[in-house]
Write a protein that holds these residues in place. Structure first.
Motif, short mmCIF file in Angstrom:
data_model
loop_
_atom_site.label_atom_id
_atom_site.label_comp_id
_atom_site.label_asym_id
_atom_site.label_seq_id
_atom_site.Cartn_x
_atom_site.Cartn_y
_atom_site.Cartn_z
N TRP A 1 -3.82 1.88 2.31
CA TRP A 1 -2.42 2.19 1.98
C TRP A 1 -1.67 0.89 1.73
O TRP A 1 -0.84 0.79 0.83
CB TRP A 1 -1.80 2.97 3.15
CG TRP A 1 -0.36 3.34 2.93
CD1 TRP A 1 0.09 4.49 2.35
CD2 TRP A 1 0.81 2.57 3.26
NE1 TRP A 1 1.47 4.48 2.31
CE2 TRP A 1 1.92 3.30 2.86
CE3 TRP A 1 1.00 1.32 3.86
CZ2 TRP A 1 3.24 2.86 3.03
CZ3 TRP A 1 2.30 0.86 4.04
CH2 TRP A 1 3.40 1.62 3.62
N TRP A 2 -1.97 -0.11 2.54
CA TRP A 2 -1.23 -1.37 2.48
C TRP A 2 -1.57 -2.19 1.24
O TRP A 2 -0.70 -2.87 0.67
CB TRP A 2 -1.54 -2.18 3.74
CG TRP A 2 -0.94 -3.54 3.77
CD1 TRP A 2 -1.60 -4.73 3.74
CD2 TRP A 2 0.46 -3.87 3.85
NE1 TRP A 2 -0.71 -5.77 3.79
CE2 TRP A 2 0.55 -5.28 3.85
CE3 TRP A 2 1.63 -3.10 3.90
CZ2 TRP A 2 1.78 -5.93 3.92
CZ3 TRP A 2 2.86 -3.76 3.96
CH2 TRP A 2 2.92 -5.15 3.97
N GLU A 3 -2.83 -2.11 0.81
CA GLU A 3 -3.32 -2.98 -0.27
C GLU A 3 -2.37 -3.05 -1.48
O GLU A 3 -1.95 -4.15 -1.85
CB GLU A 3 -4.73 -2.51 -0.65
CG GLU A 3 -5.42 -3.31 -1.73
CD GLU A 3 -5.54 -4.81 -1.43
OE1 GLU A 3 -5.57 -5.16 -0.23
OE2 GLU A 3 -5.59 -5.61 -2.37
N PRO A 4 -2.00 -1.93 -2.11
CA PRO A 4 -1.13 -2.05 -3.29
C PRO A 4 0.34 -2.34 -2.94
O PRO A 4 1.15 -2.55 -3.82
CB PRO A 4 -1.24 -0.66 -3.95
CG PRO A 4 -1.60 0.25 -2.82
CD PRO A 4 -2.40 -0.56 -1.85
N ARG A 5 0.67 -2.36 -1.64
CA ARG A 5 2.07 -2.54 -1.25
C ARG A 5 2.29 -3.85 -0.53
O ARG A 5 3.35 -4.09 0.03
CB ARG A 5 2.49 -1.38 -0.33
CG ARG A 5 2.43 -0.02 -1.01
CD ARG A 5 2.73 1.11 -0.02
NE ARG A 5 2.83 2.40 -0.69
CZ ARG A 5 1.80 3.22 -0.90
NH1 ARG A 5 0.60 2.88 -0.46
NH2 ARG A 5 1.97 4.36 -1.52
N ARG A 6 1.26 -4.72 -0.54
CA ARG A 6 1.33 -5.87 0.36
C ARG A 6 2.39 -6.89 -0.03
O ARG A 6 2.70 -7.78 0.74
CB ARG A 6 -0.04 -6.53 0.50
CG ARG A 6 -0.59 -7.14 -0.77
CD ARG A 6 -2.08 -7.43 -0.57
NE ARG A 6 -2.66 -8.15 -1.69
CZ ARG A 6 -2.96 -7.59 -2.86
NH1 ARG A 6 -2.71 -6.30 -3.08
NH2 ARG A 6 -3.48 -8.30 -3.83
N TRP A 7 2.93 -6.79 -1.24
CA TRP A 7 3.96 -7.75 -1.65
C TRP A 7 5.35 -7.25 -1.33
O TRP A 7 6.32 -7.93 -1.60
CB TRP A 7 3.84 -8.05 -3.15
CG TRP A 7 2.48 -8.46 -3.55
CD1 TRP A 7 1.64 -7.76 -4.38
CD2 TRP A 7 1.76 -9.62 -3.13
NE1 TRP A 7 0.45 -8.42 -4.49
CE2 TRP A 7 0.49 -9.58 -3.73
CE3 TRP A 7 2.08 -10.70 -2.30
CZ2 TRP A 7 -0.47 -10.56 -3.54
CZ3 TRP A 7 1.12 -11.68 -2.10
CH2 TRP A 7 -0.13 -11.61 -2.71
N ARG A 8 5.43 -6.03 -0.82
CA ARG A 8 6.77 -5.47 -0.62
C ARG A 8 7.42 -5.99 0.64
O ARG A 8 6.90 -5.86 1.74
CB ARG A 8 6.69 -3.95 -0.62
CG ARG A 8 6.63 -3.41 -2.05
CD ARG A 8 6.45 -1.95 -2.12
NE ARG A 8 7.41 -1.24 -1.29
CZ ARG A 8 7.42 0.08 -1.20
NH1 ARG A 8 6.54 0.80 -1.87
NH2 ARG A 8 8.30 0.67 -0.42
N ALA A 9 8.61 -6.56 0.44
CA ALA A 9 9.31 -7.19 1.57
C ALA A 9 9.89 -6.16 2.52
O ALA A 9 10.21 -6.48 3.66
CB ALA A 9 10.42 -8.10 1.05
N ASP A 10 10.05 -4.92 2.05
CA ASP A 10 10.68 -3.90 2.90
C ASP A 10 9.68 -3.22 3.82
O ASP A 10 10.05 -2.35 4.60
CB ASP A 10 11.38 -2.85 2.02
CG ASP A 10 10.39 -2.14 1.09
OD1 ASP A 10 9.49 -2.83 0.55
OD2 ASP A 10 10.51 -0.92 0.92
N LEU A 11 8.42 -3.61 3.73
CA LEU A 11 7.41 -2.92 4.54
C LEU A 11 6.75 -3.87 5.52
O LEU A 11 6.63 -5.06 5.28
CB LEU A 11 6.33 -2.34 3.63
CG LEU A 11 6.75 -1.22 2.67
CD1 LEU A 11 5.61 -0.89 1.73
CD2 LEU A 11 7.19 0.01 3.44
N VAL A 12 6.33 -3.29 6.62
CA VAL A 12 5.56 -4.04 7.61
C VAL A 12 4.11 -3.59 7.45
O VAL A 12 3.84 -2.41 7.26
CB VAL A 12 6.04 -3.69 9.03
CG1 VAL A 12 5.24 -4.45 10.07
CG2 VAL A 12 7.53 -3.98 9.17
#
Ligand SMILES: [Zn+2]
Length: 180
Positions: free
Chosen positions: A53-64
């Motif tokens: 789940w994290w892989e494609p979202r790892r650049w997002r500053a709003d997520l931990v």
């Protein structure tokens, strides 16, 4: 990417013991590895799903970056349940932060031991997948908590408080934190 309907909830995991692919019809299903016969536990599945789940979202500053303890803690402390349990047990030498860590570890062991049930969402890779954690055997849970805090006088009110804290049906589906 096309929005996939939950019809295809088939999902592949990799066996943590031998690396073989284990195909499941639905995440959360219990299955042994076809190659080494070891169990593919729910905690292992959750760990792999969160990483994916994290892989494609790892650049997002709003997520931990989520982890198994991070998610499990969020689930069992939701709706004030964590604080209620802490107050019910009232351990003498443990602050709430440590209490939360200890109980989170206990919950994770409970998922594999079977007294806690983790229900996986149909699409674990959706933007906001909803996992549900339920204590299915509150006695075994209470025993686990009791062992963590031997200094607590485990008389009836404490047992009742633990049972009530985990049985509280205030189960809102929303796990996103609401900003006020
Ligand atoms: Zn294997």
């Amino acid at each position: 990417m096309p929005a996939s309907k939950s019809v295809t909830s088939k999902i592949d995991f990799s066996c943590p013991h031998c690396g073989a692919t284990v195909a499941l019809a639905h995440a959360g299903e219990m299955k042994n590895c076809p190659s080494c016969r070891q169990k593919l536990t729910r905690v292992v599945q959750l760990d792999q799903l969160l990483a994916r789940w994290w892989e494609p979202r790892r650049w997002r500053a709003d997520l931990v970056k989520p982890s198994v303890p991070f998610l499990i803690e969020r689930l069992w402390t939701a709706n004030g349940q964590g604080v209620r349990l802490y107050e019910g047990v009232s351990p003498k030498y443990t602050n709430y932060d440590i209490f939360r860590n200890l109980v989170t570890r206990l919950m994770i062991s409970g998922i594999d031991a079977g007294w806690a049930e983790l229900v996986f969402p149909d699409d674990p890779l959706a933007e906001d997948p909803q996992y549900v954690l339920t204590i299915v055997d509150s006695e075994r849970f209470a025993e686990g908590v009791e062992k963590l805090f031997p200094e607590v006088d485990w008389d009836e009110p404490v047992q009742v408080a633990v049972a009530e804290a985990v049985a509280a049906p205030a189960k809102k589906a929303k796990s996103k934190s609401k900003k006020r």
